[in-house]
Structures are given as structure tokens and as C-alpha cells.
Design a protein around this motif. Structure first.
Motif, PDB file in Angstrom:
ATOM      1  N   UNK A  24       0.809  -1.180  -0.074  1.00  0.00           N
ATOM      2  CA  UNK A  24      -0.064  -0.224   0.069  1.00  0.00           C
ATOM      3  C   UNK A  24       0.922   1.330  -0.015  1.00  0.00           C
ATOM      4  N   UNK A  25       2.202   1.222   0.394  1.00  0.00           N
ATOM      5  CA  UNK A  25       2.858   2.255   0.517  1.00  0.00           C
ATOM      6  C   UNK A  25       3.506   2.361  -0.826  1.00  0.00           C
ATOM      7  N   UNK A  26       3.491   1.811  -1.853  1.00  0.00           N
ATOM      8  CA  UNK A  26       4.013   1.800  -3.128  1.00  0.00           C
ATOM      9  C   UNK A  26       3.234   1.183  -4.441  1.00  0.00           C
ATOM     10  N   UNK A  27       1.831   1.529  -4.554  1.00  0.00           N
ATOM     11  CA  UNK A  27       0.825   0.886  -5.165  1.00  0.00           C
ATOM     12  C   UNK A  27       1.595   0.848  -6.952  1.00  0.00           C
ATOM     13  N   UNK A  41     -19.981   8.205 -24.682  1.00  0.00           N
ATOM     14  CA  UNK A  41     -20.022   9.024 -26.076  1.00  0.00           C
ATOM     15  C   UNK A  41     -19.742   8.308 -27.322  1.00  0.00           C
ATOM     16  N   UNK A  42     -20.533   8.266 -28.229  1.00  0.00           N
ATOM     17  CA  UNK A  42     -20.372   7.603 -29.466  1.00  0.00           C
ATOM     18  C   UNK A  42     -19.186   8.101 -30.218  1.00  0.00           C
ATOM     19  N   UNK A  43     -18.158   7.058 -30.628  1.00  0.00           N
ATOM     20  CA  UNK A  43     -17.165   7.219 -31.287  1.00  0.00           C
ATOM     21  C   UNK A  43     -15.914   7.437 -30.570  1.00  0.00           C
ATOM     22  N   UNK A  44     -16.037   7.573 -29.248  1.00  0.00           N
ATOM     23  CA  UNK A  44     -14.839   7.582 -28.549  1.00  0.00           C
ATOM     24  C   UNK A  44     -14.292   6.363 -27.775  1.00  0.00           C
ATOM     25  N   UNK A  45     -13.010   6.137 -27.361  1.00  0.00           N
ATOM     26  CA  UNK A  45     -12.565   5.092 -26.812  1.00  0.00           C
ATOM     27  C   UNK A  45     -12.030   5.163 -25.540  1.00  0.00           C
ATOM     28  N   UNK A  46     -12.215   4.639 -24.755  1.00  0.00           N
ATOM     29  CA  UNK A  46     -11.797   4.817 -23.198  1.00  0.00           C
ATOM     30  C   UNK A  46     -10.702   3.971 -22.743  1.00  0.00           C
ATOM     31  N   UNK A  47      -9.879   4.608 -21.856  1.00  0.00           N
ATOM     32  CA  UNK A  47      -8.777   3.407 -21.206  1.00  0.00           C
ATOM     33  C   UNK A  47      -8.759   3.964 -19.900  1.00  0.00           C
ATOM     34  N   UNK A  48      -8.207   3.166 -19.006  1.00  0.00           N
ATOM     35  CA  UNK A  48      -8.539   3.447 -17.503  1.00  0.00           C
ATOM     36  C   UNK A  48      -7.065   3.010 -16.844  1.00  0.00           C
ATOM     37  N   UNK A  49      -6.634   3.793 -15.856  1.00  0.00           N
ATOM     38  CA  UNK A  49      -5.545   3.673 -15.167  1.00  0.00           C
ATOM     39  C   UNK A  49      -6.141   2.813 -13.544  1.00  0.00           C
ATOM     40  N   UNK A  50      -5.418   1.874 -13.301  1.00  0.00           N
ATOM     41  CA  UNK A  50      -6.105   1.186 -11.881  1.00  0.00           C
ATOM     42  C   UNK A  50      -5.065   0.525 -11.190  1.00  0.00           C
ATOM     43  N   UNK A  51      -5.477   0.545  -9.818  1.00  0.00           N
ATOM     44  CA  UNK A  51      -4.607  -0.280  -8.929  1.00  0.00           C
ATOM     45  C   UNK A  51      -5.347  -0.934  -7.872  1.00  0.00           C
ATOM     46  N   UNK A  52      -4.721  -1.902  -7.330  1.00  0.00           N
ATOM     47  CA  UNK A  52      -5.774  -2.713  -6.185  1.00  0.00           C
ATOM     48  C   UNK A  52      -5.765  -2.044  -4.700  1.00  0.00           C
ATOM     49  N   UNK A  53      -6.737  -1.972  -4.191  1.00  0.00           N
ATOM     50  CA  UNK A  53      -6.849  -1.499  -2.859  1.00  0.00           C
ATOM     51  C   UNK A  53      -7.046  -2.868  -1.838  1.00  0.00           C
ATOM     52  N   UNK A  75      -5.485   4.672   1.300  1.00  0.00           N
ATOM     53  CA  UNK A  75      -5.289   4.858  -0.299  1.00  0.00           C
ATOM     54  C   UNK A  75      -6.560   5.052  -1.007  1.00  0.00           C
ATOM     55  N   UNK A  76      -7.698   4.458  -0.536  1.00  0.00           N
ATOM     56  CA  UNK A  76      -9.012   4.806  -1.218  1.00  0.00           C
ATOM     57  C   UNK A  76      -9.374   6.392  -1.117  1.00  0.00           C
ATOM     58  N   UNK A  77      -9.234   7.076   0.314  1.00  0.00           N
ATOM     59  CA  UNK A  77      -9.677   8.306   0.335  1.00  0.00           C
ATOM     60  C   UNK A  77      -8.772   9.148  -0.482  1.00  0.00           C
ATOM     61  N   UNK A  78      -7.382   8.926  -0.468  1.00  0.00           N
ATOM     62  CA  UNK A  78      -6.713   9.803  -1.377  1.00  0.00           C
ATOM     63  C   UNK A  78      -6.802   9.664  -2.828  1.00  0.00           C
ATOM     64  N   UNK A 108     -12.115  -4.334  -5.174  1.00  0.00           N
ATOM     65  CA  UNK A 108     -10.995  -3.966  -4.791  1.00  0.00           C
ATOM     66  C   UNK A 108      -9.945  -3.328  -5.600  1.00  0.00           C
ATOM     67  N   UNK A 109     -10.484  -2.609  -6.651  1.00  0.00           N
ATOM     68  CA  UNK A 109      -9.776  -1.849  -7.552  1.00  0.00           C
ATOM     69  C   UNK A 109     -10.417  -0.475  -7.513  1.00  0.00           C
ATOM     70  N   UNK A 110      -9.423   0.430  -7.526  1.00  0.00           N
ATOM     71  CA  UNK A 110      -9.567   1.903  -7.768  1.00  0.00           C
ATOM     72  C   UNK A 110      -9.132   2.311  -9.180  1.00  0.00           C
TER      73      UNK A 110
END
Length: 249
Positions: free
Chosen positions: A6-9, A22-34, A42-45, A56-58
Motif C-alpha cells: 500500500x506504500x507503493x501501489x 460518448x459515441x465514437x470515443x474510446x476509453x482507457x483506464x488506469x487502475x490499482x488494487x486496494x 489509499x481509497x480516500x486519497x 478492490x480496484x480503484x
């Protein structure tokens, strides 16, 4: 379950996929485990930095060509309901919300299934099984509560609870500075009650009672009709490039 410090996720990036808003758009997500004993901190921050929690993913959007997703939080202590919102509060005065530990029930899933089949038949959650629902509720390492909204019964004013019919459910995280509404659903046959709005109004009151300044609503997407309701709760703050910016009108 994968363990991370948790100190270095460790953060990961998803592959592009069609945007659900939104039509025609593509999404990407950045994620980490809680996970671990620092998961709540970590969830608060991360929530204050624009992330959302799913099990268990943010995660937060990291789209290459679009910045339409904007994190929204209501300023609970300053919020004043509109005339229509006061009407919704009065209309639902026969409903009582009671907090429980984050544990799923067959009654909840039955209502959840009806809600999806009526409102989101083509959505990404449409095929969720009872096991999927249980994981959505239980797989959390942060302070999470489930609020059941039921019609009052004759003993409600004495017991503070109710055994009446289940009308709506909200899964929420309790954070240091507010409540984060993870997911909510309601009886699709009760459309005139505006139960989605009612649950947000109830969380605003719960935040005030707990001395917490914010209610986090997740992402607002300009141009997406299904997200328009989030901007009705003023004053609120939007997370923009320079930080949280107050929106009054």
C-alpha cells in the motif's frame, strides 16, 4: 488475491475499448488494487484525486483523446434542495433507510436484477449473476456500508428500522471527508418516486449528520444524457486540471 504494497501501489493501464457514454470515443483506464491495512487511506486519497472504486480496484479514466469525464462531489453543508427536490423528499417520507454491513441478500439481488432488466438491459452489467452481485458488495477492503430503503412499517418510529418492502439500495464508502456512492439501484416500477434522486438527497443528510463535507457522485460526462442528473445538486465541485473547482450554477 494479488498483494501489493500500500506504500507503493502499482498502477496499470487498460487497452482501449468503446466508450459507454460518448459515441465514437474510446476509453482507457488506469487502475490499482486496494488491499491491505492501508486500503481505506489509499481509497480516500485516490477518490479525492478523481478515482472510483469497483470491488478492490480503484480506477480513473486515462483516455488518449478525450477528457469528458469529470469527478463530481456535492458540498453537503451548503446544499439547498430545489422545489422539485423538496417534492421528492415529501413523496418519499414513507420510506426509511437503514445502514447495514456490506453483505448481499437474495432480496437485494432480486431487486438489482429487476432494475438491470428494466433500465440497463444492454449495459455492461446486464449479465451479472448472483455471485457477481455478491462480489460487488463484499469484495472491499475499505469501510463500506449498504443502505436498504424500505417502506415504513407500524413499528418504524419505535425501532428505527423497517420490515416493509424493499424499494432501493445504495452501496457507499465512508471516507474521511464524506460518502462515496459506489452504486445504487431501485424498484423500476416506482419511477414517480424519483428514488435515484431521493438516495442522493438522503446521503447528503447522512453526510451532514456525520459532520462530513462531501458526497462523491463519480463522473459527470457533458453530452451524456444519463449523467445529466449529477449536476442538479448545487453547490458542487468538479475536479479540473487545477484541482477542485466550485460550481454554483
Amino acid at each position: 488475491m494479488t498483494q501489493h504494497s500500500p506504500k507503493s501501489p502499482q498502477f496499470f493501464l487498460t487497452s482501449p475499448s468503446p466508450c459507454p457514454y460518448l459515441d465514437g470515443q474510446f476509453e482507457r483506464k488506469v487502475f490499482t488494487h486496494l488491499v491491505g491495512d492501508k486500503a481505506a487511506e489509499m481509497n480516500d486519497l485516490l477518490t479525492q484525486g478523481g478515482f472510483r472504486r469497483s470491488q478492490n480496484i480503484a480506477y480513473r479514466p486515462a483516455c488518449e483523446t478525450c477528457r469528458a469525464c469529470v469527478s463530481v462531489r456535492i458540498l453537503a453543508n451548503e446544499f439547498m434542495p430545489s422545489k422539485n427536490m423538496r417534492r421528492i423528499q415529501n413523496l418519499n417520507s414513507d420510506i426509511i433507510g437503514v445502514e447495514h454491513t456490506a453483505e448481499p441478500t437474495s432480496e437485494q439481488y432480486s431487486l438489482f436484477r429487476r432494475y438491470l432488466d428494466s433500465r440497463h438491459r444492454q449495459g455492461g452489467m446486464s449479465e451479472m449473476t448472483v455471485l457477481d452481485y455478491a462480489m460487488m458488495v463484499e469484495d472491499t477492503h475499505v469501510p463500506t456500508r449498504i443502505v436498504e430503503y424500505r417502506l415504513r412499517d407500524p413499528d418504524s418510529f419505535i425501532t428505527g428500522g423497517s420490515t416493509g418492502p424493499l424499494q432501493a439500495v445504495a452501496l457507499s464508502d465512508r471516507m474521511a471527508d464524506g460518502f462515496s456512492m459506489v452504486y445504487s439501484f431501485f424498484d423500476p416500477d416506482q419511477t414517480p418516486r424519483s428514488l435515484g434522486t431521493w438516495m442522493i438527497l438522503d446521503h447528503i443528510e447522512r453526510a451532514r449528520a456525520a459532520g462530513l463535507p462531501h458526497v462523491y457522485l463519480g463522473y459527470w460526462v457533458e453530452g451524456s444524457r444519463k449523467m445529466e442528473y449529477k449536476t442538479r445538486f448545487r453547490p458542487q465541485e468538479h475536479l479540473l486540471a487545477d484541482g477542485w473547482e466550485r460550481i454554483d450554477s
